[in-house]
Design an enzyme around this catalytic site. Structure first.
Site, PDB file in Angstrom:
ATOM      1  N   ASP A  67       0.801  -1.217   0.000  1.00  0.00           N
ATOM      2  CA  ASP A  67       0.000   0.000   0.000  1.00  0.00           C
ATOM      3  C   ASP A  67       0.835   1.267   0.000  1.00  0.00           C
ATOM      4  OD1 ASP A  67       0.897  -0.510   2.593  1.00  0.00           O
ATOM      5  OD2 ASP A  67      -1.071  -1.099   3.312  1.00  0.00           O
ATOM      6  N   ASN A 136      -7.223  -3.103  14.452  1.00  0.00           N
ATOM      7  CA  ASN A 136      -8.622  -3.381  14.108  1.00  0.00           C
ATOM      8  C   ASN A 136      -8.757  -4.570  13.154  1.00  0.00           C
ATOM      9  OD1 ASN A 136      -7.725  -2.379  11.675  1.00  0.00           O
ATOM     10  ND2 ASN A 136      -9.087  -0.613  11.609  1.00  0.00           N
ATOM     11  N   HIS A 138      -7.089  -4.998  10.260  1.00  0.00           N
ATOM     12  CA  HIS A 138      -6.868  -4.780   8.823  1.00  0.00           C
ATOM     13  C   HIS A 138      -5.605  -5.478   8.331  1.00  0.00           C
ATOM     14  CE1 HIS A 138      -4.634  -0.668   9.587  1.00  0.00           C
ATOM     15  NE2 HIS A 138      -3.739  -1.642   9.461  1.00  0.00           N
ATOM     16  N   GLU A 143      -9.728  -2.059   5.595  1.00  0.00           N
ATOM     17  CA  GLU A 143     -10.312  -1.839   6.911  1.00  0.00           C
ATOM     18  C   GLU A 143     -11.506  -2.769   7.142  1.00  0.00           C
ATOM     19  OE1 GLU A 143      -8.490  -0.209   8.755  1.00  0.00           O
ATOM     20  OE2 GLU A 143      -8.093   1.858   8.181  1.00  0.00           O
TER      21      GLU A 143
HETATM   22  C1  F6R Z   1       1.575  -1.726   6.030  1.00  0.00           C
HETATM   23  C2  F6R Z   1       0.213  -2.266   6.126  1.00  0.00           C
HETATM   24  C3  F6R Z   1      -0.535  -2.292   7.414  1.00  0.00           C
HETATM   25  C4  F6R Z   1       0.337  -2.564   8.640  1.00  0.00           C
HETATM   26  C5  F6R Z   1      -0.501  -2.515   9.897  1.00  0.00           C
HETATM   27  C6  F6R Z   1       0.340  -2.711  11.148  1.00  0.00           C
HETATM   28  O1  F6R Z   1       2.055  -1.809   4.714  1.00  0.00           O
HETATM   29  O2  F6R Z   1      -0.324  -2.648   5.133  1.00  0.00           O
HETATM   30  O3  F6R Z   1      -1.539  -3.291   7.335  1.00  0.00           O
HETATM   31  O4  F6R Z   1       0.959  -3.806   8.503  1.00  0.00           O
HETATM   32  O5  F6R Z   1      -1.162  -1.283   9.990  1.00  0.00           O
HETATM   33  O6  F6R Z   1       1.184  -1.607  11.304  1.00  0.00           O
HETATM   34  P1  F6R Z   1       2.352  -1.624  12.396  1.00  0.00           P
HETATM   35  O7  F6R Z   1       3.334  -2.626  11.935  1.00  0.00           O
HETATM   36  O8  F6R Z   1       2.925  -0.226  12.332  1.00  0.00           O
HETATM   37  O9  F6R Z   1       1.727  -1.966  13.676  1.00  0.00           O
END
Ligand code: F6R
Length: 250
Positions: A67, A136, A138, A143
């Site tokens: 992303d 959450n 995702h 989401e």
């Molecule tokens: C990042 C992504 C997100 C993160 C998730 C966890 O490319 O796609 O799904 O993996 O938000 O983020 P952290 O590792 O910062 O807790």
């Protein structure tokens, strides 16, 4: 889902890096699906260390990221483009023109998602996708409530995701409201998936992932239907799950 229990963030990072290194040794031209955020930073550090010490080559590897925020230029230090260069690409021998991240010019740029899908298809699909998980549930920036059949496209970030990521920005208003993300069905087409989970903040969602049914309100729950998922989770992340006696881990 196979669960690898590790002690802490450092061990998770080492085991994850070893998994990626094995993948690249087995198939040097692997298509690696990569993630950003706090979780994989240690993994990337171990990949860099291994590259320096053991010369594991990424010359033939191809990377496709999950992303990117919309509204940040590629040279913006908060962009995932910048992050990937800083955290990994500048320190290993993967050619720049073999590293891809989705990019959308605006929140109306519907073409961008379709193009990224075509790109992944033209590369022969993703061999190994690395994932983190949002508090959450995702995966990517899909989401809760996102259709399991979603493909790459523009997504609106929830307030909780923007708050969780605000730590990288000077102020909350600077956190983008939208991103372009690989879709859930795109992620599910990966041949192997490795989900990294570390820290006490992820304990509730990891517990839910193992306890709950597969449902769109918990995007990561779809991983239960994938034939080759490995979860590498540390003790803090596993703390609630382990309290729940009788829980089935896989
Ligand atoms: C990042 C992504 C997100 C993160 C998730 C966890 O490319 O796609 O799904 O993996 O938000 O983020 P952290 O590792 O910062 O807790």
């Amino acid at each position: 889902m196979k669960l690898i229990e590790v002690q802490n963030y450092e061990e998770m990072s080492k085991v994850a890096a070893k998994t990626i290194i094995e993948q690249v040794h087995t198939k040097p031209n692997s298509v690696l699906g990569l993630a950003t955020g706090g979780t994989p930073i240690g993994t990337y550090q171990h990949l860099i260390k291994d590259f320096t010490q053991n010369n594991t080559s990424f010359e033939k590897a191809i990377s496709v990221n999950l992303d990117e925020y919309i509204g940040l230029e590629k040279d913006n230090p908060q962009s995932y483009n910048y992050y990937m260069k800083e955290q990994l690409f500048n320190h290993i021998n993967i050619p720049e023109n073999q590293t891809y991240l989705p990019f959308a010019k605006s929140i109306d740029d519907e073409e961008a998602g379709r193009n990224y899908e075509k790109l992944i298809e033209s590369l022969g699909g993703i061999d190994m996708q690395i994932l983190g998980i949002g508090e959450n549930g995702h995966i990517g920036f899909n989401e809760p409530g996102t259709s399991f059949s979603s493909t790459t496209g523009i997504v609106k970030l929830t307030d909780s995701t923007r708050e969780a990521n605000a730590r990288y920005f000077t102020k909350m208003e600077d956190v983008p409201t939208h991103a372009i993300s690989m879709g859930i069905s795109t992620i599910m087409k990966s041949r192997k998936i490795v989900l990294l989970v570390s820290g006490v903040k992820k304990a509730p969602v990891l517990n839910e992932l193992f306890q709950a049914a597969v449902k769109e309100d918990l995007p990561a729950s779809i991983l239960k239907e994938h034939p080759d998922v490995t979860i590498i989770a540390d003790q803090e992340a596993l703390s609630i799950l382990k309290e729940n006696k009788g829980s089935v881990y896989s």
